[in-house]
Write a protein that holds these residues in place. Structure first.
Motif, short mmCIF file in Angstrom:
data_model
loop_
_atom_site.label_atom_id
_atom_site.label_comp_id
_atom_site.label_asym_id
_atom_site.label_seq_id
_atom_site.Cartn_x
_atom_site.Cartn_y
_atom_site.Cartn_z
N UNK A 84 0.82 -1.22 0.00
CA UNK A 84 0.00 0.00 0.00
C UNK A 84 0.86 1.26 0.00
N UNK A 85 1.91 1.29 0.78
CA UNK A 85 2.70 2.52 0.93
C UNK A 85 3.34 2.95 -0.38
N UNK A 86 3.93 2.00 -1.14
CA UNK A 86 4.55 2.42 -2.39
C UNK A 86 3.51 2.71 -3.47
N UNK A 87 2.34 2.08 -3.38
CA UNK A 87 1.29 2.31 -4.38
C UNK A 87 0.77 3.74 -4.29
N UNK A 88 0.48 4.21 -3.09
CA UNK A 88 -0.11 5.56 -2.94
C UNK A 88 0.89 6.65 -3.28
N UNK A 89 2.18 6.31 -3.33
CA UNK A 89 3.17 7.31 -3.71
C UNK A 89 3.28 7.46 -5.23
N UNK A 90 2.70 6.53 -5.97
CA UNK A 90 2.70 6.63 -7.43
C UNK A 90 1.75 7.73 -7.88
N UNK A 91 1.97 8.21 -9.08
CA UNK A 91 1.23 9.38 -9.58
C UNK A 91 -0.29 9.15 -9.57
N UNK A 92 -0.72 7.99 -10.01
CA UNK A 92 -2.16 7.71 -10.07
C UNK A 92 -2.59 6.64 -9.06
N UNK A 93 -1.75 6.37 -8.09
CA UNK A 93 -2.11 5.43 -7.05
C UNK A 93 -2.46 4.06 -7.59
N UNK A 94 -3.61 3.55 -7.17
CA UNK A 94 -4.04 2.21 -7.58
C UNK A 94 -4.45 2.16 -9.06
N UNK A 95 -4.64 3.32 -9.68
CA UNK A 95 -5.00 3.36 -11.10
C UNK A 95 -3.78 3.56 -12.00
N UNK A 96 -2.59 3.39 -11.44
CA UNK A 96 -1.36 3.51 -12.23
C UNK A 96 -1.18 2.29 -13.12
N UNK A 97 -0.92 2.52 -14.40
CA UNK A 97 -0.64 1.41 -15.31
C UNK A 97 0.80 0.98 -15.13
N UNK A 98 1.04 -0.31 -14.96
CA UNK A 98 2.37 -0.80 -14.61
C UNK A 98 3.17 -1.29 -15.81
N UNK A 99 2.61 -1.17 -17.03
CA UNK A 99 3.34 -1.52 -18.23
C UNK A 99 3.39 -3.02 -18.50
N UNK A 100 4.07 -3.36 -19.60
CA UNK A 100 4.21 -4.77 -20.01
C UNK A 100 4.89 -5.57 -18.92
N UNK A 101 4.20 -6.63 -18.44
CA UNK A 101 4.72 -7.52 -17.39
C UNK A 101 5.10 -6.78 -16.12
#
Length: 608
Positions: A487-504
């Motif tokens: 959870x902690x690293x996810x919420x630090x991403x620009x779009x949180x849980x809706x961040x696209x993580x790319x191929x694989x």
């Protein structure tokens, strides 16, 4: 032809649409012939051709060519008598215009139906291929090239659409058009038409020979395209290694060789395919020339009741046969490649999955007691045994660790539990039920799997965690991420849980990807966990976070842990040492160290 009709069997509403299609094609062809048949009366007016024939109004309606012809001649002659030749000319022009309108309306309607049939077939055919591939056991994907499978789902289905599913126009409509034209020709001059039919087989024989030569080249073309897609798939997936080993020129040479072969084969195919059209056109014009000479001689010598206007109408109608005959020959040529693609597609569809449910298979609704391996043996190729006489019981709520040298059979043993493969000897039972007697989906619902390689998809973090589950609440996904230390690293991403993580999931680090995988297993909340070296590829800091997440995940669950680092499984309820497909030792950590056997040797090597 079996492949041809089987492909059209995917048109779910074919029985509904086919009568409509044939009707519209027939009506379009009739109005098209009618346009040409009007040339005779039109020329009679323009050249003031005199005739002693008297036209009488037909007594009763009949759906026949003779009735239509007699009614038109009656109306035409009446207009000439009552209003003059100019009004008759206007009448013919109006009838021609109306006839052309109806011709194109019916052609449009038939084209729309053809498009609906084509798109239906493509959808259901593609989904059938994918559904069959997705049901195959894991061994199937080891023996088949992934790129070739992709090529069958994409390129081969596309080829079927282009060559076979576009054929209703060339293989159904054109023959109907040709038949209607010949009926019209017989009505004008049966004698001349019989002569025409005698010389047509020459053209048919030449085209048949060309079509026969196309299939071999079509097979080579589609197989080569599958290899190209496979090379591209491997190249794009392994670009890091290609660059690291300066192997770009080697890979480029490999692709160049295959694309050259593909070019050569398709060039040869095109030579033969494109030859059909000019040959059919040349032969068609040659036949028209012969008819012009024979028919013209009959008219000039007054040896036939064929008038000059009717003969010109006859030539006009026959000349129109050349176009559908040419399209028909092109359709036959193109269908050969589609037939080959169809064979490649059905070779996948017809494969029988090695692992499938028995009739009325038992549905597991929970895990209550234990998993038992009873004299289990397994081999991938029915030759070299990977597992030999494995006897093991895993009680509910217990953690079992599988350790040993690489290639000893640990991962294979774990793969047998969710029925990725079926045992070749002995049996595995869940709560007393043989896995072979249980519904496959119900077995896998009881299990969560976290592997060494984090398998993620080019999608958002939310969708990767909620993968395979419907109507998942956001708070449930967040709770799963918290348990997995994600959870902690996810919420630090620009779009949180809706961040696209790319191929694989390549936009994330290895530890982050693994924690997403663990969160996915947490959300599924299975009673049985299979952890296949889930921390072996991580650095120390990531391993600590992932190990903590795994500890949270394993609480109150039955766990099968494949471990490379023995320090991570010291607190397991039972440790099983597997070597060369056999269980050599089993017990707790301290018990195995005291035995001074294989486990102690492995432990000493890692502590050195």
């Amino acid at each position: 032809m079996k492949i041809f009709f089987r492909i059209f069997g995917y048109a779910k509403k074919l029985r509904l649409f086919l009568p409509q299609y044939i009707t519209f094609v027939l009506l379009g062809s009739v109005f098209s012939v009618f346009n040409l048949a009007l040339i005779g009366p039109l020329l009679s007016v323009l050249f003031k051709e005199e005739t002693d024939e008297t036209f009488v109004k037909p007594e009763s309606f009949e759906l026949s060519i003779s009735y239509i012809k007699d009614m038109f001649n009656y109306q035409f002659s009446t207009i000439i008598e009552q209003h003059g030749e100019k009004d008759a000319l206007i009448f013919v022009c109006i009838v021609v215009l109306i006839s052309v309108l109806f011709t194109n309306v019916f052609r449009y309607l038939s084209a729309i139906i053809s498009a609906r049939i084509r798109l239906d077939v493509v959808k259901y055919l593609r989904m059938d291929v994918y559904n069959k591939v997705s049901k195959m056991h894991l061994g199937f994907f080891s023996s088949e090239r992934k790129g070739d499978l992709i090529s069958r789902v994409t390129n081969d289905v596309q080829e079927v659409e282009v060559s076979i599913l576009s054929s209703p126009k060339s293989l159904f409509r054109e023959p109907v058009t040709i038949i209607v034209y010949f009926i019209a020709l017989f009505s004008i001059s049966a004698k001349l038409t019989f002569f025409t039919l005698l010389i047509l087989p020459t053209a048919g024989g030449a085209l048949g020979y060309i079509v026969k030569k196309l299939k071999k080249k079509a097979v080579q073309s589609q197989e080569s395209l599958g290899r190209i897609v496979n090379i591209l798939d491997e190249t794009l997936g392994g670009m890091r290694i290609i660059k690291a080993f300066n192997a770009r020129e080697y890979v480029q040479s490999k692709i160049d060789t295959e694309t050259n072969f593909y070019r050569k084969v398709n060039l040869s195919y095109s030579y033969r395919k494109e030859l059909g059209s000019p040959i059919s056109e040349f032969l068609g014009i040659g036949i028209v020339t012969v008819i012009l000479w024979v028919g013209g001689s009959l008219v000039l010598d007054n040896q036939s009741d064929l008038s000059a206007g009717e003969f010109i109408a006859y030539l006009a109608i026959f000349s129109q046969i050349i176009s559908p005959a040419k399209a028909f020959s092109q359709g036959l040529s193109g269908v050969q490649k589609g037939i080959v693609s169809g064979e490649r597609i059905f070779s996948v569809i017809d494969k029988v999955p090695a692992i499938q449910n028995k009739p009325n298979a038992y549905v597991i609704d929970g895990f209550n007691e234990s998993l038992k391996f009873e004299n289990v043996s397994f081999s991938y190729d029915n030759d070299n045994q990977v597992l030999k006489n494995i006897n093991l019981e895993i009680q509910k709520g217990k953690t079992i660790a599988l350790v040993g040298q690489s290639g000893g059979g640990k991962s294979t043993l774990a793969d047998l539990i969710p029925r990725f493969y079926d045992v070749t000897g002995g049996d595995i039972k869940i709560d007393g039920h043989s896995l072979k007697d249980c519904n496959i989906d119900s077995i896998r619902k009881q299990m969560g799997i976290v592997t060494q390689e984090s398998i993620l998809f080019n999608d958002t973090i939310f969708n990767n965690i909620a993968f395979g589950l419907e109507n998942t609440r956001e708070e449930d996904v967040i709770n799963a991420a918290k348990i997995a230390n994600a959870h902690n690293f996810i919420i630090e991403l620009e779009n949180g849980y809706q961040t696209n993580i790319g191929e694989r999931g390549m936009k994330l680090s290895g530890g982050q990807r693994q924690r997403i995988s663990i969160a996915r297993a947490v959300l599924k909340n299975p009673p049985i966990l299979i952890l296949d070296e889930a921390t072996s590829a991580l650095d120390s800091e990531s391993e600590m976070l992932v190990q903590e997440a795994l500890a949270n995940l394993m609480k109150n669950r039955t766990s099968i842990v494949i471990a490379h680092r023995l320090s991570t499984i010291q607190h397991a309820d039972k440790i099983v040492v597997i070597q060369n497909g056999e269980i050599l030792e089993r017990g707790k950590h301290d018990e195995l160290l005291a035995k001074d056997g294989v486990y102690k040797k492995l432990s000493s090597m890692q502590n050195t």
